[in-house]
Design an enzyme around this catalytic site. Structure first.
Site, PDB file in Angstrom:
ATOM      1  CG  ASP A  60      -1.878   1.373   1.130  1.00 18.19           C
ATOM      2  OD1 ASP A  60      -1.531   2.157   0.644  1.00 18.19           O
ATOM      3  OD2 ASP A  60      -2.756   1.068   1.839  1.00 18.19           O
ATOM      4  CB  THR A  93      -5.385   0.485  -6.756  1.00 20.12           C
ATOM      5  OG1 THR A  93      -6.489   1.607  -6.897  1.00 20.12           O
ATOM      6  CG2 THR A  93      -6.124  -0.649  -7.575  1.00 20.12           C
ATOM      7  CB  THR A  94      -0.860   0.776  -4.827  1.00 21.32           C
ATOM      8  OG1 THR A  94      -1.183  -0.266  -5.429  1.00 21.32           O
ATOM      9  CG2 THR A  94       0.448   0.475  -4.013  1.00 21.32           C
ATOM     10  CG  ASP A 398      -6.801   0.841   0.742  1.00 15.46           C
ATOM     11  OD1 ASP A 398      -6.921   2.044   1.334  1.00 15.46           O
ATOM     12  OD2 ASP A 398      -5.492   0.348   0.490  1.00 15.46           O
TER      13      ASP A 398
END
Length: 562
Positions: A60, A93-94, A398
């Site tokens: 992350d 997403t990251t 997330d």
């Protein structure tokens, strides 16, 4: 010749002009390189050792940047930006964002380097970049596609594609399901078709080691790590409980500090005790009038109060966290009361279907579940180890942010680098109509957007140049804005068929912060470092004695800051 004039002290270091620009550009490129490999489903993990010797293994982007201790001021400001971004949209997403942002910023600055070498003025470059930003957002609006946030299948596909790069993607729909359940539960209608979801306040993630990940679930209510006050005497399972929530202690009020009471007669002692007992009995009677089954207080609860309550068959829980209390109030519809004598029937929570204390592992957890219309919930995560649970929690956060973004603004843009390529192709076409010197930085900005699809291709291990050329060819004639890279195989596919999406406001936010960050760093032309904090006059190197204030200074100004 005049003697040189010293304006700055010797201890200060000053860099100015293009030297600063180059240093800033180098620094931001370095930050971008750290997290470049964490983009996409084939991403690499980073292992970080923190100060206390603990280990964090994650991909992350935001978590990685949080742990890094960075000295360079420009790099620091980039990281600050990624933080605000994460709080603002908190994408999956990251933190595409962070990434996207930092990659695009890094790239923007990289292309700006050539212009600085050619003596372009930074303001000209920034002007061109801002123009590019406006056009990029216009392109986003054009290709964005509205969806129905109530359609579960669409939502699931979306959240899944957003956390597909994460560790938990191997467990299928599990995390996506949890996230959608949790966010739809606590969503509040604001009218005019707007919904607000407060993840921080009303969704609590409880991590309980043990069991399997598949046992994780979203409770229709709340759980917290507490047992009833007197386990033997109080019920541990109540169906359809009437719940009273208090914010006041159920014990005799003690003096603030030492209180001396002089008793002349022996009987007075008994009277004193009796008064205390009566006070507590009164408190309990006021509560019992409303026939509660469960009394929860944030403060203490004395043995005597416990006795009265258990005699009436009421379960009690004491010293609960304020945040947990707020969640219970939201879940079962109770109102938190500050004084027992102000209780009303409307303050009693009747929305819960079941109160139960269960033992998980070697700790007791109280569950208030099966609520009718809970506006708060707890996500119970089970898993083999603490580390695993921490990573799952990060992924869940997330996923919930993604779900929240879609509920707030139900518009989608294609993922897999397709959006960036479309933006890039459109900007390239437009650049030919821009007059004057700004044309070149504008075109360079267009090329900088390709950083994301290029990085995706690199991380898949395919031939980057071929893939990028093929993609640029497909986008150049503008026939299909949805063509991008499949992050798993590196093949060029249609993102609509692959169901790879991004939330519109996440993308828009990425572009905005990236370009604003690049402009901000380009406009720095002087760095003065080594500034010490001003010391009070007369304070030498010797450690000064702590100043003790007497009552006479209490009126002095220095205590009350303006």
């Amino acid at each position: 010749m005049h003697a040189p004039v010293l304006v700055l002290k010797d201890s200060l270091k000053r860099e100015s002009g293009t030297k600063v620009h180059h240093a800033n550009i180098q620094a931001s490129k370095a930050v971008a390189d750290i997290i470049r490999t964490t983009l996409g489903p084939r991403s690499m993990l980073k292992m970080l050792l923190d100060a206390s010797g603990g280990i964090v293994v994650t991909n992350d982007g935001n978590a990685i940047l949080r742990e890094l201790d960075i000295a360079h001021p420009a790099a620091k400001s980039m990281i600050e930006l990624s933080r605000t971004q994460d709080e603002e949209v908190g994408d999956g997403t990251t933190s595409v964002i962070v990434l996207g942002k930092i990659l695009v910023t890094g790239e923007m600055l990289h292309v700006a380097e050539d212009f600085i070498d050619k003596n372009y003025h930074p303001t000209v470059i920034c002007r061109a970049y801002n123009k590019a930003l406006e056009d990029a957002v216009a392109v986003l609006d054009k290709i964005a596609m509205p969806i129905d946030a109530k359609d579960r299948a669409t939502m699931l596909g979306l959240v899944k594609s957003c956390i597909g790069t994460k560790f938990t993607s191997q467990f299928g729909d599990l995390i996506a399901d949890l996230a959608i359940d949790a966010t739809t539960t606590v969503g509040v209608d604001l009218g005019q078709g707007l919904r607000d979801v407060d993840i921080k306040k009303y969704i609590k993630v409880e991590k309980v080691p043990g069991g399997q990940l598949e046992d994780s679930r979203v409770l229709k209510g709340v759980m917290f790590n507490k047992d009833v006050v007197a386990p033997g005497k109080m019920r541990r399972k109540i169906v359809n409980p009437r719940i009273i929530l208090l914010d006041s202690p159920l014990e005799y009020k003690k003096g603030e500090n030492q209180t001396n009471a002089e008793l002349v007669k022996e009987e007075d002692w008994a009277v004193l005790l009796k008064i205390e007992e009566e006070y507590i009995e009164n408190l309990c009677m006021q509560i019992l009038k409303f026939k509660p089954d469960l009394v929860i207080t944030e403060k203490g609860l004395s043995d005597l109060a416990c006795h009265y309550l258990s005699k009436a068959g009421v379960s009690a829980i004491r010293r609960l966290r304020k945040t947990d209390n707020n969640r219970i109030a939201k879940a079962c519809g109770a109102v938190i009361v500050n004084r027992p004598d102000e209780l009303q029937e409307s303050d009693v929570g009747t929305g819960a279907g079941l109160f139960e204390v269960k033992k998980i592992g070697d700790e007791f957890f109280a569950f208030i579940v099966d609520c009718k219309d809970p506006k708060a919930c707890t996500v119970l995560l089970r898993g083999a180890s603490k580390d695993l649970l921490n990573e799952v929690e990060r992924n869940l956060q997330d996923a919930m942010s993604v779900a929240r973004n879609i509920i707030k603004n139900p518009k989608l843009v294609p993922g897999g680098g397709a959006t960036e390529l479309t933006v890039s192709a459109t900007l390239k076409q437009k650049s030919s109509s821009i007059e004057g010197i700004e044309k070149w930085p504008y075109e360079a900005a267009a090329i900088a957007f390709e950083a994301i699809p290029r990085t995706l291709a690199q991380n898949c291990g395919v031939n980057v140049i071929r893939t990028m050329t093929a993609l640029q060819g497909k986008h150049a004639n503008g026939e299909n804005a949805w063509v991008g890279i499949d992050g798993n195989t590196g093949a060029i596919t249609d993102m609509k068929e692959q169901k790879i999406w991004d939330a519109y406001n996440v993308k828009a936010q990425t572009f905005k912060t990236a370009i604003e960050a690049a402009c901000m760093l380009l406009r720095i032309d002087d760095i003065v470092s080594g500034i010490k904090k001003k010391q009070a006059p007369g304070a030498g190197q010797a450690p000064s004695k702590p100043k003790i204030e007497t009552e006479a200074d209490a009126d002095g100004e220095q205590i009350l800051p303006d």
